[in-house]
Design a protein around this motif. Structure first.
Motif, short mmCIF file in Angstrom:
data_model
loop_
_atom_site.label_atom_id
_atom_site.label_comp_id
_atom_site.label_asym_id
_atom_site.label_seq_id
_atom_site.Cartn_x
_atom_site.Cartn_y
_atom_site.Cartn_z
N ALA A 69 -1.93 -56.84 -24.16
CA ALA A 69 -3.25 -56.73 -23.53
C ALA A 69 -3.17 -57.29 -22.11
O ALA A 69 -2.70 -58.40 -21.89
N THR A 70 -3.60 -56.50 -21.16
CA THR A 70 -3.58 -56.96 -19.77
C THR A 70 -4.97 -56.91 -19.19
O THR A 70 -5.84 -56.19 -19.67
N SER A 71 -5.17 -57.68 -18.18
CA SER A 71 -6.44 -57.70 -17.47
C SER A 71 -6.12 -57.80 -15.98
O SER A 71 -4.96 -57.96 -15.60
N PRO A 72 -7.10 -57.74 -15.12
CA PRO A 72 -6.83 -57.87 -13.69
C PRO A 72 -6.16 -59.20 -13.33
O PRO A 72 -5.51 -59.31 -12.30
N GLU A 78 0.03 -65.15 -19.58
CA GLU A 78 0.02 -65.69 -18.21
C GLU A 78 -1.24 -66.49 -17.96
O GLU A 78 -1.21 -67.55 -17.32
N GLN A 79 -2.38 -66.02 -18.50
CA GLN A 79 -3.63 -66.75 -18.34
C GLN A 79 -3.56 -68.09 -19.06
O GLN A 79 -3.99 -69.12 -18.55
N ALA A 80 -2.99 -68.11 -20.26
CA ALA A 80 -2.86 -69.35 -21.03
C ALA A 80 -1.94 -70.33 -20.31
O ALA A 80 -2.23 -71.53 -20.25
N PHE A 85 -1.31 -75.12 -17.02
CA PHE A 85 -0.80 -75.72 -15.79
C PHE A 85 -1.92 -76.44 -15.03
O PHE A 85 -1.73 -77.52 -14.52
N LYS A 86 -3.08 -75.80 -14.98
CA LYS A 86 -4.21 -76.41 -14.25
C LYS A 86 -4.71 -77.64 -14.97
O LYS A 86 -5.23 -78.55 -14.35
#
Length: 88
Positions: A69-72, A78-80, A85-86
């Motif tokens: 599943a990808t998003s913009p 990668e989002q997780a 990281f943040k």
């Protein structure tokens, strides 16, 4: 010269009472007490949720993230990773 005796503190207390009045001082004291109780309750709740989170993390393995599943903003993995990281 740098030392204060009990008489100095009593005079200061008398002046504070004359300026603010006993009713206002009583209200300020009760407000301060409520604030301290609220802070303690918040700390207890934070500890309880932290213990729950720690217990649930050790009890169950982390969920598998689908990379299809990808998003913009990129894939979910990668989002997780970005969120982790943040958080550091």
């Amino acid at each position: 010269m740098g030392e204060f005796s009990i008489w100095h503190w009593l005079i200061v207390l008398l002046i504070v009472i004359m300026i603010f009045g006993t009713k206002k001082l009583k209200n300020m004291g009760s407000d301060l007490g409520e604030a301290v109780r609220g802070f303690k309750q918040g700390m207890k709740e934070a500890d309880a949720t932290e213990e729950k989170t720690a217990a649930s993390d050790t009890a169950a393995p982390p969920p598998q993230v689908s990379t299809s599943a990808t998003s913009p903003l990129g894939t979910r993995a990668e989002q997780a990773e970005d969120i982790a990281f943040k958080a550091k």
